[in-house]
Motif scaffolding. Structure first.
Motif, PDB file in Angstrom:
ATOM      1  N   LEU A  59      72.624  -1.585   9.133  1.00 33.95           N
ATOM      2  CA  LEU A  59      72.078  -2.372  10.668  1.00 33.95           C
ATOM      3  C   LEU A  59      70.753  -2.879   9.949  1.00 33.95           C
ATOM      4  O   LEU A  59      70.008  -2.345   9.646  1.00 33.95           O
ATOM      5  CB  LEU A  59      71.959  -0.702  11.410  1.00 33.95           C
ATOM      6  CG  LEU A  59      72.147  -1.695  12.586  1.00 33.95           C
ATOM      7  CD1 LEU A  59      73.129  -2.058  13.181  1.00 33.95           C
ATOM      8  CD2 LEU A  59      71.703  -0.085  13.175  1.00 33.95           C
ATOM      9  N   ASN A  61      67.592  -5.363  12.414  1.00 29.77           N
ATOM     10  CA  ASN A  61      66.977  -5.678  13.562  1.00 29.77           C
ATOM     11  C   ASN A  61      66.765  -6.986  13.843  1.00 29.77           C
ATOM     12  O   ASN A  61      65.599  -7.011  12.902  1.00 29.77           O
ATOM     13  CB  ASN A  61      66.137  -4.330  14.080  1.00 29.77           C
ATOM     14  CG  ASN A  61      65.073  -4.853  15.479  1.00 29.77           C
ATOM     15  OD1 ASN A  61      65.476  -5.569  16.221  1.00 29.77           O
ATOM     16  ND2 ASN A  61      64.459  -4.047  16.163  1.00 29.77           N
ATOM     17  N   THR A  69      67.735   3.567  19.214  1.00 38.45           N
ATOM     18  CA  THR A  69      67.327   4.462  18.735  1.00 38.45           C
ATOM     19  C   THR A  69      69.222   4.655  17.720  1.00 38.45           C
ATOM     20  O   THR A  69      69.918   4.829  18.399  1.00 38.45           O
ATOM     21  CB  THR A  69      67.580   5.321  19.577  1.00 38.45           C
ATOM     22  OG1 THR A  69      65.864   4.830  19.784  1.00 38.45           O
ATOM     23  CG2 THR A  69      67.506   6.725  18.870  1.00 38.45           C
ATOM     24  N   VAL A  70      68.814   4.917  16.566  1.00 42.62           N
ATOM     25  CA  VAL A  70      69.873   5.554  15.569  1.00 42.62           C
ATOM     26  C   VAL A  70      70.309   6.470  15.008  1.00 42.62           C
ATOM     27  O   VAL A  70      69.270   7.537  14.622  1.00 42.62           O
ATOM     28  CB  VAL A  70      70.094   4.323  14.178  1.00 42.62           C
ATOM     29  CG1 VAL A  70      70.987   4.725  13.264  1.00 42.62           C
ATOM     30  CG2 VAL A  70      69.767   3.405  14.454  1.00 42.62           C
ATOM     31  N   SER A  71      71.478   7.240  15.635  1.00 47.03           N
ATOM     32  CA  SER A  71      71.352   8.938  15.540  1.00 47.03           C
ATOM     33  C   SER A  71      72.990   9.062  15.271  1.00 47.03           C
ATOM     34  O   SER A  71      73.619   8.300  14.839  1.00 47.03           O
ATOM     35  CB  SER A  71      71.073   9.527  17.196  1.00 47.03           C
ATOM     36  OG  SER A  71      72.156   9.640  17.722  1.00 47.03           O
ATOM     37  N   SER A  78      68.044  11.216  13.287  1.00 51.93           N
ATOM     38  CA  SER A  78      67.842  10.419  14.462  1.00 51.93           C
ATOM     39  C   SER A  78      66.540   9.443  14.148  1.00 51.93           C
ATOM     40  O   SER A  78      65.960  10.309  13.603  1.00 51.93           O
ATOM     41  CB  SER A  78      66.848  10.784  15.875  1.00 51.93           C
ATOM     42  OG  SER A  78      66.893   9.940  17.155  1.00 51.93           O
ATOM     43  N   LEU A  89      73.948   2.562   7.147  1.00 48.17           N
ATOM     44  CA  LEU A  89      74.491   3.427   7.599  1.00 48.17           C
ATOM     45  C   LEU A  89      75.253   4.674   6.584  1.00 48.17           C
ATOM     46  O   LEU A  89      76.450   4.233   6.859  1.00 48.17           O
ATOM     47  CB  LEU A  89      75.570   2.814   8.890  1.00 48.17           C
ATOM     48  CG  LEU A  89      75.151   2.128   9.308  1.00 48.17           C
ATOM     49  CD1 LEU A  89      75.680   1.097  10.930  1.00 48.17           C
ATOM     50  CD2 LEU A  89      74.214   2.567  10.529  1.00 48.17           C
ATOM     51  N   THR A  94      77.945   6.614  13.700  1.00 48.94           N
ATOM     52  CA  THR A  94      76.550   6.572  14.216  1.00 48.94           C
ATOM     53  C   THR A  94      76.829   5.580  15.013  1.00 48.94           C
ATOM     54  O   THR A  94      77.331   5.345  16.267  1.00 48.94           O
ATOM     55  CB  THR A  94      75.897   5.090  13.345  1.00 48.94           C
ATOM     56  OG1 THR A  94      76.333   5.548  11.538  1.00 48.94           O
ATOM     57  CG2 THR A  94      74.321   5.106  13.422  1.00 48.94           C
ATOM     58  N   THR A  95      75.580   6.513  16.474  1.00 47.56           N
ATOM     59  CA  THR A  95      75.442   5.996  17.627  1.00 47.56           C
ATOM     60  C   THR A  95      74.044   5.127  17.438  1.00 47.56           C
ATOM     61  O   THR A  95      73.263   5.452  17.094  1.00 47.56           O
ATOM     62  CB  THR A  95      75.039   6.680  18.776  1.00 47.56           C
ATOM     63  OG1 THR A  95      76.187   8.016  18.819  1.00 47.56           O
ATOM     64  CG2 THR A  95      74.837   6.813  20.411  1.00 47.56           C
ATOM     65  N   ILE A  96      74.503   4.253  18.377  1.00 52.22           N
ATOM     66  CA  ILE A  96      73.114   2.908  18.783  1.00 52.22           C
ATOM     67  C   ILE A  96      72.589   3.095  19.909  1.00 52.22           C
ATOM     68  O   ILE A  96      73.527   2.750  20.975  1.00 52.22           O
ATOM     69  CB  ILE A  96      73.123   2.158  18.225  1.00 52.22           C
ATOM     70  CG1 ILE A  96      73.647   2.253  16.182  1.00 52.22           C
ATOM     71  CG2 ILE A  96      72.489   0.990  18.273  1.00 52.22           C
ATOM     72  CD1 ILE A  96      74.132   0.617  16.119  1.00 52.22           C
ATOM     73  N   SER A 108      78.758   2.602  19.216  1.00 54.44           N
ATOM     74  CA  SER A 108      79.060   3.428  18.237  1.00 54.44           C
ATOM     75  C   SER A 108      79.353   2.629  17.214  1.00 54.44           C
ATOM     76  O   SER A 108      80.376   1.692  17.210  1.00 54.44           O
ATOM     77  CB  SER A 108      79.834   4.713  18.398  1.00 54.44           C
ATOM     78  OG  SER A 108      79.180   5.197  19.834  1.00 54.44           O
TER      79      SER A 108
END
Length: 241
Positions: A59, A61, A69-71, A78, A89, A94-96, A108
């Motif tokens: 991932l 940016n 925020t990646v968690s 996190s 990843l 993974t939640t973004i 996700s």
């Protein structure tokens, strides 16, 4: 209904819709991208990009001023991905979460990934990691819950607007002066822990700190949907007093 995706395939899920990923091409996320999340003018045309490199999903940016925020809650991970940074990843899910202007978005990524153990803080170029879960008083947690209420109530992934301080204070039955004082205290505490976005340059309070606070709290699971009944309980208690 989410689109059908073959078992084992990597995909992005946003607002209940699934977008399959191909290892042969990059997948962009932004205002005008493979996944156009919104026409929000505060959002980069192409903000994030997913691509496969040697069998591992990354991932990146692409933005110039927004962070994500990646968690991965199941392993306690996190981190903040800043402009120009990238990260692998390595989790199954993974939640973004990211904020553009007054709006916060969540999506996700589901990918076949190696098994990983719970991790502590890690650093990624261009971003700052969460330095731990803060210790909050009951009123400080209530403040965060009411700001994140819409984000927590929505079904699945998507976007949410952050209430103004006056709206949030009224929802709890608090005077605005109490709400602002508690907000200052929470932001000071998170700033000391290294959470970005709580203060602007020169130590001044950031203008969009409510949105960044929600982004951090939802991604880090400081507050969850199970906390929502606390809002009505507090409002009823104050209405009776």
């Amino acid at each position: 209904m989410a689109a059908s995706v073959p078992a084992g395939m990597t995909y992005v899920e946003f607002c209940g819709e699934r977008f399959p990923l191909s290892g042969e091409r990059r997948f962009t996320i932004g205002r005008e991208a493979d996944l156009s999340v919104d026409d929000n003018p505060y959002l980069h045309r192409q903000f994030l990009v997913l691509h496969n490199e040697n069998g591992l999903w990354w991932l990146s940016n692409l933005g110039s001023h927004l962070s994500a925020t990646v968690s991965a809650g199941d392993v306690g991970f996190s981190a903040t991905l800043g402009p120009g940074a990238r990260m692998p990843l390595v989790f199954g899910e993974t939640t973004i979460v990211f904020t553009a202007g007054p709006t916060t978005y969540e999506l996700s990524v589901y990918a076949t990934a190696p098994q990983v153990r719970p991790v502590t803080q890690q650093s990624f170029a261009g971003g700052r990691t969460t330095q731990g879960v803060p210790t909050l008083t009951e009123s400080q947690k209530l403040l965060i819950i009411v700001l994140a209420e819409e984000a927590l109530r929505r079904e699945g992934s998507g976007s949410s607007s952050i209430p103004s301080s006056a709206q949030a204070a009224a929802r709890l039955g608090w005077p605005i002066t109490k709400f602002n004082r508690k907000l200052d205290n929470v932001c000071d505490k998170l700033d000391q822990l290294g959470v970005s976005g709580m203060r602007a340059g020169g130590g001044k309070l950031a203008s969009n700190r409510r949105a960044k606070l929600v982004e951090y709290a939802v991604a880090s699971r400081i507050v969850t949907r199970a906390d929502l009944p606390l809002i009505d309980a507090e409002a009823a208690r104050n209405a009776a007093s």
